[in-house]
Design a protein around this motif. Sequence first.
Motif, PDB file in Angstrom:
ATOM      1  N   ARG A   1       0.816  -1.221   0.000  1.00 32.54           N
ATOM      2  CA  ARG A   1       0.000   0.000   0.000  1.00 32.54           C
ATOM      3  C   ARG A   1       0.846   1.265   0.000  1.00 32.54           C
ATOM      4  N   LEU A   2       2.163   1.100   0.095  1.00 27.94           N
ATOM      5  CA  LEU A   2       3.067   2.249  -0.063  1.00 27.94           C
ATOM      6  C   LEU A   2       3.566   2.374  -1.499  1.00 27.94           C
ATOM      7  N   TYR A   3       3.068   1.512  -2.363  1.00 28.65           N
ATOM      8  CA  TYR A   3       3.273   1.611  -3.812  1.00 28.65           C
ATOM      9  C   TYR A   3       4.750   1.804  -4.168  1.00 28.65           C
ATOM     10  N   ASP A   4       5.089   2.881  -4.881  1.00 25.70           N
ATOM     11  CA  ASP A   4       6.435   3.067  -5.407  1.00 25.70           C
ATOM     12  C   ASP A   4       7.510   3.128  -4.322  1.00 25.70           C
ATOM     13  N   LEU A   5       7.133   3.468  -3.097  1.00 22.67           N
ATOM     14  CA  LEU A   5       8.136   3.586  -2.031  1.00 22.67           C
ATOM     15  C   LEU A   5       8.699   2.234  -1.622  1.00 22.67           C
ATOM     16  N   THR A   6       7.958   1.147  -1.886  1.00 23.94           N
ATOM     17  CA  THR A   6       8.419  -0.174  -1.461  1.00 23.94           C
ATOM     18  C   THR A   6       8.633  -1.141  -2.621  1.00 23.94           C
ATOM     19  N   LYS A   7       8.703  -0.634  -3.827  1.00 29.55           N
ATOM     20  CA  LYS A   7       9.007  -1.509  -4.965  1.00 29.55           C
ATOM     21  C   LYS A   7      10.430  -2.036  -4.892  1.00 29.55           C
ATOM     22  N   GLN A   8      11.336  -1.227  -4.346  1.00 30.28           N
ATOM     23  CA  GLN A   8      12.734  -1.636  -4.243  1.00 30.28           C
ATOM     24  C   GLN A   8      13.219  -1.755  -2.802  1.00 30.28           C
ATOM     25  N   THR A   9      12.332  -1.473  -1.848  1.00 35.05           N
ATOM     26  CA  THR A   9      12.750  -1.370  -0.451  1.00 35.05           C
ATOM     27  C   THR A   9      11.712  -2.006   0.462  1.00 35.05           C
ATOM     28  N   ALA A  10      12.154  -2.773   1.446  1.00 35.01           N
ATOM     29  CA  ALA A  10      11.236  -3.297   2.458  1.00 35.01           C
ATOM     30  C   ALA A  10      10.657  -2.141   3.263  1.00 35.01           C
ATOM     31  N   LYS A  11       9.402  -2.278   3.673  1.00 37.05           N
ATOM     32  CA  LYS A  11       8.733  -1.178   4.369  1.00 37.05           C
ATOM     33  C   LYS A  11       9.511  -0.670   5.594  1.00 37.05           C
ATOM     34  N   PRO A  12      10.069  -1.547   6.433  1.00 33.83           N
ATOM     35  CA  PRO A  12      10.804  -1.026   7.596  1.00 33.83           C
ATOM     36  C   PRO A  12      12.015  -0.167   7.239  1.00 33.83           C
ATOM     37  N   ALA A  13      12.513  -0.273   5.986  1.00 30.53           N
ATOM     38  CA  ALA A  13      13.669   0.513   5.564  1.00 30.53           C
ATOM     39  C   ALA A  13      13.283   1.817   4.882  1.00 30.53           C
ATOM     40  N   VAL A  14      11.991   2.117   4.804  1.00 28.49           N
ATOM     41  CA  VAL A  14      11.537   3.376   4.210  1.00 28.49           C
ATOM     42  C   VAL A  14      11.953   4.540   5.114  1.00 28.49           C
ATOM     43  N   SER A  15      12.389   5.624   4.496  1.00 31.14           N
ATOM     44  CA  SER A  15      12.835   6.801   5.257  1.00 31.14           C
ATOM     45  C   SER A  15      11.672   7.475   5.964  1.00 31.14           C
ATOM     46  N   PHE A  16      11.991   8.111   7.098  1.00 28.48           N
ATOM     47  CA  PHE A  16      10.972   8.805   7.874  1.00 28.48           C
ATOM     48  C   PHE A  16      11.608   9.959   8.632  1.00 28.48           C
ATOM     49  N   GLY A  17      10.910  11.084   8.657  1.00 27.41           N
ATOM     50  CA  GLY A  17      11.287  12.177   9.540  1.00 27.41           C
ATOM     51  C   GLY A  17      12.622  12.828   9.236  1.00 27.41           C
TER      52      GLY A  17
END
Length: 387
Positions: free
Chosen positions: A19-35
Amino acid sequence: MYCKKECIAMLLAGGQGSRLYDLTKQTAKPAVSFGGKYKIIDFPLSNCINSGIDTVGVLTQYQPLALNEYIGNGATWDLDRSRGGLSVLPPYQGNKKSDWYKGTANAIFQNIPFIKQYNPDYVLILSGDHIYRMDYSKMLAQHKATGAACTVATITVPWEEAPRFGICNTNADNTIYEFEEKPKKPKNNQASMGIYIFNTKTLIEYLEVDEADENSSNDFGKNIIPNLLGNGEKLYAYSFEGYWKDVGTISSLWEANMDLIGEDPILDLRDKKFRIYSKNYARAPQVIGDSAEIVNSMISEGCRINGTVKNSIISGGVVVEEGAEVVDSVIMEDVVIKSGAKVYMSIIDSDVTVEDGVTVGRADCEKSEITVIAKGTVLSTASSAKN
């Protein structure tokens, strides 16, 4: 040789995050940048060390390369221990039949040998995709005091969001008498946070029974918790009253980032007594030019800002040239926004270039219409971003 631990943590970090679409096509959700300077996984890992839990198994699966590289040996979170520390636990082929992790319960089941190494009295099960600060030692203290077989952390959510979660129906003493997984018509709005403490013996027993059931979804919410209740085990809810956000959707990820800004932010990460630790990339200091206009925003290290930034989160190494404008947006690492470009209500992943004259997003859009730009994209006037 492994030493005995009272409580170890098992951190489920293998989710795809579709559900994070393009943000997780190449990256596991826990590794998505934040803040601006963090990854999502920084929060549960920091919570562990701040709670006195120094043995953590991180269960990875989907797109693990970036996540594994980021985690390393756990030194960032003081988890590079000779006795315990951080261990990355991907699926593996052993002597017995094994497979990719089929569900949250199956993921833990496949790592029972890891758990047994430390002979813990209790096992803390965590998700790697939530933003919150929590002292797990307080939850563990309640678990021991009540003599529960399992304790489920809960939080009050808005009624309209309750159908998204597992709902705990409780008695006055916080014992759980019913667990409803994503009910269409919930009886209350006490949502499970996906955080559980089990007595180790009970956990292993129910995981083994669940694995033997060919009809099981191998999921804690759908199978393990209902099975415990069905057998009359003692389950308690632990009511958490702090900030918590499931950032599994674009709108919730954007909202959580926006909760960081303002004079009195909803999520204040400046508390020195309960720090959130993240990897330090040793970037140069930020440079704010004479032409820059910055309003209610967070600007990270290594940035060069000469344009306008309002109500936004700007991650490390971002360049906003003179005449560029960024409003109500989350900009991840090493993005270049050139002169004359405008970015509204957007999340832009790392290494994107927004060329002169390009407009990304709309200033008047709803949260459900937030524009997302995938990592490494080059946006020119010929390929101007559309929702």
